[in-house]
Design a protein around this motif. Structure first.
Motif, short mmCIF file in Angstrom:
data_model
loop_
_atom_site.label_atom_id
_atom_site.label_comp_id
_atom_site.label_asym_id
_atom_site.label_seq_id
_atom_site.Cartn_x
_atom_site.Cartn_y
_atom_site.Cartn_z
N LEU A 42 6.75 -16.91 47.11
CA LEU A 42 7.81 -16.19 46.41
C LEU A 42 7.57 -14.69 46.55
N GLU A 43 8.62 -13.91 46.50
CA GLU A 43 8.48 -12.46 46.52
C GLU A 43 8.01 -12.00 45.14
N ILE A 44 6.87 -11.32 45.11
CA ILE A 44 6.20 -10.99 43.86
C ILE A 44 6.07 -9.49 43.68
N SER A 45 6.28 -9.04 42.44
CA SER A 45 5.96 -7.66 42.07
C SER A 45 4.74 -7.68 41.16
N VAL A 46 3.64 -7.10 41.63
CA VAL A 46 2.43 -6.97 40.81
C VAL A 46 2.56 -5.66 40.03
N ILE A 47 2.45 -5.75 38.73
CA ILE A 47 2.69 -4.58 37.88
C ILE A 47 1.41 -4.19 37.14
N SER A 63 -8.66 -4.43 45.73
CA SER A 63 -8.69 -5.90 45.65
C SER A 63 -7.30 -6.48 45.43
N ILE A 64 -6.39 -5.67 44.92
CA ILE A 64 -4.99 -6.09 44.78
C ILE A 64 -4.27 -5.92 46.11
N LEU A 65 -4.46 -4.77 46.71
CA LEU A 65 -3.75 -4.46 47.95
C LEU A 65 -4.19 -5.35 49.11
N ASN A 66 -5.39 -5.88 49.04
CA ASN A 66 -5.92 -6.72 50.13
C ASN A 66 -5.66 -8.21 49.92
N GLN A 67 -4.76 -8.53 49.03
CA GLN A 67 -4.43 -9.93 48.80
C GLN A 67 -3.79 -10.56 50.04
N PHE A 92 -3.07 6.36 47.30
CA PHE A 92 -2.93 4.96 47.71
C PHE A 92 -1.54 4.69 48.28
N ALA A 93 -0.51 5.27 47.65
CA ALA A 93 0.87 5.05 48.09
C ALA A 93 1.10 5.60 49.50
N ALA A 94 0.41 6.66 49.83
CA ALA A 94 0.55 7.24 51.17
C ALA A 94 -0.04 6.33 52.24
N GLN A 95 -0.93 5.45 51.82
CA GLN A 95 -1.61 4.56 52.76
C GLN A 95 -1.03 3.15 52.79
N HIS A 96 -0.23 2.81 51.76
CA HIS A 96 0.31 1.45 51.65
C HIS A 96 1.79 1.52 51.33
N SER A 97 2.59 0.97 52.20
CA SER A 97 4.05 1.05 52.04
C SER A 97 4.60 0.16 50.94
N ASN A 98 3.79 -0.79 50.43
CA ASN A 98 4.28 -1.72 49.41
C ASN A 98 3.95 -1.26 47.99
N ILE A 99 3.58 0.01 47.84
CA ILE A 99 3.33 0.57 46.51
C ILE A 99 4.57 1.32 46.03
N ASP A 136 -8.31 -1.92 35.19
CA ASP A 136 -9.75 -2.16 35.29
C ASP A 136 -10.05 -3.61 35.64
N CYS A 137 -9.05 -4.31 36.20
CA CYS A 137 -9.22 -5.71 36.59
C CYS A 137 -9.27 -5.86 38.11
N LYS A 138 -9.97 -6.89 38.54
CA LYS A 138 -9.91 -7.24 39.95
C LYS A 138 -9.78 -8.75 40.08
N PRO A 139 -8.94 -9.21 40.99
CA PRO A 139 -8.89 -10.65 41.27
C PRO A 139 -10.21 -11.08 41.90
N LEU A 140 -10.66 -12.28 41.58
CA LEU A 140 -11.91 -12.78 42.14
C LEU A 140 -11.70 -13.49 43.47
N SER A 141 -10.47 -13.47 43.95
CA SER A 141 -10.16 -14.12 45.22
C SER A 141 -9.03 -13.37 45.91
N GLU A 142 -8.98 -13.50 47.23
CA GLU A 142 -7.87 -12.92 47.98
C GLU A 142 -6.59 -13.74 47.82
N TYR A 143 -6.71 -14.86 47.11
CA TYR A 143 -5.56 -15.77 46.95
C TYR A 143 -5.05 -15.80 45.51
N TRP A 144 -5.37 -14.76 44.76
CA TRP A 144 -4.92 -14.66 43.36
C TRP A 144 -3.40 -14.74 43.25
#
Length: 370
Positions: A42-47, A63-67, A92-99, A136-144
């Motif tokens: 699904l198309e997701i918006s992480v907020i 860790s969010i951007l590398n999902q 970060f926004a200058a380096q990632h177009s999905n921000i 201050d959170c990080k997903p513990l997996s790339e598949y979060w």
């Protein structure tokens, strides 16, 4: 009837109620078999709402951007920060177009109100499925994202996830914080599993934009400083529209408080929202807490007085076995195994701490989120 007789029979009632909670509620989660989910992409918006979180964003945003997920955006909300949060976000926004950046300025009507900032971020998001976490959170997996989004379907519009805290070696406070987080998670997962969802945590929570706007967002509790997560879930969640996600790849982890005073301040804010829960939820939670407190008080009185101590000791052991069984299985499910050995000790300490916080909240109001 003597006073000890009254305490004895009250103790039996308390134990029965506790057993009902352990078997009828918490056992539903503790022994829940893993559910297979189907990846939906699904198309997701992480907020992420950030207020003075420059350093945390540097450490945890990657860790969010590398999902590993095909189609998601990250909505970064700068909530009137006074540090370099906005500058970090822009780098970060200058380096990632999905921000997508949402820069919130304080206004008089909603000064320092996180719910106002979140509302602007939700409105700015372009996707219909929203996944929330903290700076201050990080997903513990790339598949979060994949795991959390897989729980959405035509009926489920709210997904409750687990947000734990990182471990600090040889720290009693750290274990207490993680134990309290474990207990809270077991409660909200279990209640949701039996069809009475009452809260979720903003460190790992998802819902649809449609559910948000149908509920008029946070308007019903906009003046309550905290509760953008649990009060919203308490208002909107139902037996039919709420799913839980407890696969290991769906967990997030946050930085824990490192001083007892800071943790108490945080818990005061969280506990203060409970009075705004639905009446049925408040009753069930109050009954749970009061019977936990009375169990230890009555057991101590009766055992010291050696009043029908054989029966009291037997009931004490039964309850203790149930507690170890249910919370031990839950701790294993949520990767908190190191807490199991001292479970009763942590329970007593937490009961006393929560009682102290409750009394303090009656005397003075806690501060808002930042």
């Amino acid at each position: 009837m003597s006073l000890l007789d009254f305490v004895f029979y009250s103790f039996i009632v308390v134990v029965v109620i506790q057993v009902i909670y352990f078997i009828g509620f918490f056992g539903k989660f503790a022994f829940l078999k893993p559910q297979k989910t189907v990846t939906k992409n699904l198309e997701i918006s992480v907020i992420i709402c950030a207020k003075n979180e420059a350093e945390n964003l540097k450490n945890f945003l990657p860790s969010i951007l590398n999902q590993k997920y095909p189609n998601f955006e990250v909505v970064l909300i700068n909530d009137a920060s006074t540090d370099d949060t906005l500058e970090v976000i822009e780098i970060f926004a200058a380096q990632h177009s999905n921000i997508k950046i949402v820069d919130v300025k304080n206004i008089e009507a909603f000064w320092g109100n996180k719910k106002y900032a979140l509302t602007l971020g939700i409105k700015a998001s372009k996707h219909d499925y929203l996944l929330f976490t903290d700076a201050d959170c990080k997903p513990l997996s790339e598949y979060w994202i994949q795991e959390m989004s897989a729980c959405f379907n035509s009926e489920k519009s709210i997904v409750l996830g687990y947000g734990g805290y990182s471990k600090i070696k040889k720290s009693f406070l750290n274990k207490l914080i993680r134990f309290e987080t474990l207990v809270t998670a077991v409660q909200y997962f279990s209640f949701a599993k039996v069809g009475i969802p009452y809260m979720g945590v903003g460190r790992n929570l998802a819902y649809t934009k449609d559910a948000f706007f149908k509920a008029n967002g946070f308007i019903n509790h906009i003046k309550v400083r905290s509760g953008d997560d649990d009060l919203f879930v308490n208002q909107v969640a139902s037996k039919s529209n709420t799913a839980i996600c407890v696969s290991e790849n769906s967990f997030t982890q946050s930085k824990p408080k490192t001083t007892f005073n800071d943790w108490i301040k945080q818990k005061r804010r969280h506990i203060s929202t409970a009075k705004h829960y639905k009446s049925s939820h408040k009753f069930l939670l109050a009954l749970l807490y009061s019977t936990q407190l009375l169990f230890w008080i009555f057991a101590t009185i009766l055992l010291i007085a050696t009043f029908k101590w054989q029966i009291v000791a037997a009931l004490f052991v039964v309850r203790l076995i149930l507690y170890y069984t249910v919370f031990g299985a839950s701790a294993k499910k949520l990767n908190e195994n190191d807490l199991v050995l001292a479970l009763p000790f942590f329970e007593v300490f937490l009961i006393i701490t929560q009682l102290t916080i409750f009394i303090n909240n009656l005397i003075s109001k806690p501060n808002h989120w930042k």
